[in-house]
Design a protein around this motif. Structure first.
Motif, PDB file in Angstrom:
ATOM      1  N   ILE A 105      16.140  -8.231 -18.013  1.00  0.00           N
ATOM      2  CA  ILE A 105      15.106  -9.118 -18.534  1.00  0.00           C
ATOM      3  C   ILE A 105      15.065 -10.403 -17.705  1.00  0.00           C
ATOM      4  CG2 ILE A 105      15.269  -8.222 -20.889  1.00  0.00           C
ATOM      5  CD1 ILE A 105      16.781 -10.759 -21.660  1.00  0.00           C
ATOM      6  N   GLY A 106      13.912 -11.060 -17.715  1.00  0.00           N
ATOM      7  CA  GLY A 106      13.699 -12.302 -16.972  1.00  0.00           C
ATOM      8  C   GLY A 106      12.206 -12.499 -16.799  1.00  0.00           C
ATOM      9  N   ASP A 156       8.523  -7.638 -22.073  1.00  0.00           N
ATOM     10  CA  ASP A 156       7.931  -7.870 -23.384  1.00  0.00           C
ATOM     11  C   ASP A 156       9.011  -7.725 -24.459  1.00  0.00           C
ATOM     12  OD1 ASP A 156       6.537  -7.927 -25.741  1.00  0.00           O
ATOM     13  OD2 ASP A 156       5.225  -6.223 -25.290  1.00  0.00           O
ATOM     14  N   PRO A 157       9.357  -8.804 -25.173  1.00  0.00           N
ATOM     15  CA  PRO A 157      10.415  -8.724 -26.187  1.00  0.00           C
ATOM     16  C   PRO A 157      10.078  -7.782 -27.340  1.00  0.00           C
ATOM     17  CG  PRO A 157       9.257 -10.803 -26.362  1.00  0.00           C
ATOM     18  CD  PRO A 157       8.776 -10.158 -25.095  1.00  0.00           C
ATOM     19  N   GLU A 165      17.884 -21.628 -19.710  1.00  0.00           N
ATOM     20  CA  GLU A 165      17.377 -22.238 -20.940  1.00  0.00           C
ATOM     21  C   GLU A 165      15.983 -21.743 -21.311  1.00  0.00           C
ATOM     22  OE1 GLU A 165      19.184 -23.946 -22.828  1.00  0.00           O
ATOM     23  OE2 GLU A 165      20.835 -24.564 -21.528  1.00  0.00           O
ATOM     24  N   ASN A 166      15.443 -20.782 -20.574  1.00  0.00           N
ATOM     25  CA  ASN A 166      14.090 -20.311 -20.861  1.00  0.00           C
ATOM     26  C   ASN A 166      14.017 -19.728 -22.267  1.00  0.00           C
ATOM     27  OD1 ASN A 166      11.976 -17.940 -20.829  1.00  0.00           O
ATOM     28  ND2 ASN A 166      11.347 -19.407 -19.271  1.00  0.00           N
ATOM     29  N   SER A 167      13.152 -20.300 -23.112  1.00  0.00           N
ATOM     30  CA  SER A 167      13.097 -19.908 -24.525  1.00  0.00           C
ATOM     31  C   SER A 167      12.687 -18.455 -24.696  1.00  0.00           C
ATOM     32  CB  SER A 167      12.135 -20.823 -25.285  1.00  0.00           C
ATOM     33  OG  SER A 167      10.829 -20.770 -24.716  1.00  0.00           O
ATOM     34  N   PHE A 168      11.787 -17.980 -23.847  1.00  0.00           N
ATOM     35  CA  PHE A 168      11.351 -16.583 -23.907  1.00  0.00           C
ATOM     36  C   PHE A 168      12.541 -15.649 -23.677  1.00  0.00           C
ATOM     37  CE2 PHE A 168       9.929 -12.670 -21.941  1.00  0.00           C
ATOM     38  CZ  PHE A 168       8.829 -12.298 -22.697  1.00  0.00           C
ATOM     39  N   THR A 169      13.325 -15.924 -22.632  1.00  0.00           N
ATOM     40  CA  THR A 169      14.468 -15.075 -22.310  1.00  0.00           C
ATOM     41  C   THR A 169      15.555 -15.197 -23.369  1.00  0.00           C
ATOM     42  OG1 THR A 169      13.981 -15.334 -19.942  1.00  0.00           O
ATOM     43  CG2 THR A 169      16.165 -14.525 -20.524  1.00  0.00           C
ATOM     44  N   VAL A 170      15.772 -16.407 -23.894  1.00  0.00           N
ATOM     45  CA  VAL A 170      16.782 -16.603 -24.946  1.00  0.00           C
ATOM     46  C   VAL A 170      16.421 -15.772 -26.176  1.00  0.00           C
ATOM     47  CG1 VAL A 170      17.775 -18.261 -26.574  1.00  0.00           C
ATOM     48  CG2 VAL A 170      17.495 -18.889 -24.167  1.00  0.00           C
ATOM     49  N   GLN A 175      17.545 -10.868 -29.487  1.00  0.00           N
ATOM     50  CA  GLN A 175      17.150  -9.618 -30.148  1.00  0.00           C
ATOM     51  C   GLN A 175      18.010  -8.452 -29.662  1.00  0.00           C
ATOM     52  OE1 GLN A 175      12.998  -9.335 -29.243  1.00  0.00           O
ATOM     53  NE2 GLN A 175      12.379 -10.815 -30.801  1.00  0.00           N
ATOM     54  N   LEU A 176      18.229  -8.382 -28.355  1.00  0.00           N
ATOM     55  CA  LEU A 176      19.024  -7.292 -27.799  1.00  0.00           C
ATOM     56  C   LEU A 176      20.496  -7.421 -28.201  1.00  0.00           C
ATOM     57  CD1 LEU A 176      17.301  -7.227 -24.318  1.00  0.00           C
ATOM     58  CD2 LEU A 176      17.343  -5.321 -25.931  1.00  0.00           C
ATOM     59  N   LYS A 177      20.968  -8.646 -28.294  1.00  0.00           N
ATOM     60  CA  LYS A 177      22.361  -8.876 -28.692  1.00  0.00           C
ATOM     61  C   LYS A 177      22.593  -8.404 -30.123  1.00  0.00           C
ATOM     62  CE  LYS A 177      25.896 -12.509 -28.530  1.00  0.00           C
ATOM     63  NZ  LYS A 177      26.698 -11.940 -27.427  1.00  0.00           N
TER      64      LYS A 177
END
Length: 241
Positions: A117-118, A145-146, A168-173, A178-180
């Motif tokens: 992801i990224g 796409d999350p 710190e990108n909020s989208f990636t966080v 979700q994956l975690k």
């Protein structure tokens, strides 16, 4: 300096004033209000109304903000690519990066699937990483796409590799969180280890180079990321053999 809402609120005269300022900002920053009125063929009242619409009390405050905006957008003197690469090797390869890469490769080997992801330039490299690992025999995919549906068979015993310069990108966080929660192990590759993404990862591989920006875009070199991805993939290949 001009937001979308501000521009949408301009009438015809104010729009022509905005167009002139955008094309002649260096000149306008040192003009008197009467000089700007003469150049743009509008009244001083129109200019003052324009200033209030962009949250300035008067023309003087507008010029101060304009000068600050121009100062912030001065052309960046880019470092040579050789300098960035040398900085990476001098700062990072003296540390424990190789050990981190081996630990990450071990985690990848034990997984049934790998999710990258990224976004932005990190997203492009995430897609490259997925292709590179797949070429060496490890099923990998890049998901931007999350909300993209991932079959439970792919989520089970998976590793997620997150790429982010700032960490710190909020989208990636959000995507990573979700994956975690679905028990995917997390490997992150970030520019430093004190970021949010690094802290919530099982393994973080930081590369420590000076961040560079140009007109609001992050143009930090991505050479270290390619080195880490390829080293991890080759280490994984050796472990598999």
């Amino acid at each position: 300096m001009f937001t979308q809402d501000m521009i949408a609120s301009f009438n015809e005269l104010e729009t022509s004033l905005y167009n002139y300022i955008s094309q002649n900002a260096d000149k306008v920053a040192y003009m008197r209000i009467r000089e700007l009125a003469d150049e743009t063929h509008v009244s001083t009242a129109t200019i003052l109304r324009f200033c209030r619409k962009i949250n300035c009390e008067g023309f003087s405050e507008f010029k101060v903000k304009l000068k600050m905006h121009l100062e912030g957008n001065k052309k960046t003197v880019l470092k040579g690519s050789q300098h960035s690469v040398m900085e990476f090797f001098e700062r990072t390869l003296k540390g424990d990066i190789e050990e981190n890469i081996r630990d990450a490769a071990n985690l990848v080997v034990q997984a049934d699937s790998v999710i990258f992801i990224g976004i932005g330039s990190s997203g492009i490299l995430a897609e490259y990483g997925a292709r590179y690992l797949s070429s060496l025999g490890k099923f990998s995919m890049y998901i931007k796409d999350p909300h993209f549906p991932i079959h439970s068979k792919l989520r089970y015993n998976s590793v997620t590799i997150a790429l982010s310069v700032s960490g710190e990108n909020s989208f990636t966080v959000t995507h990573l969180n979700q994956l975690k929660q679905e028990d995917s192990k997390i490997i992150s590759i970030t520019n430093h280890k004190h970021s949010t993404i690094a802290k919530i990862s099982d393994i973080n591989i930081p590369y420590y180079v000076t961040e560079e920006w140009y007109e609001g875009a992050n143009i930090t070199t991505q050479v270290p990321v390619i080195y880490i991805l390829e080293s991890m993939a080759r280490e994984m290949y050796k472990l598999n053999r």
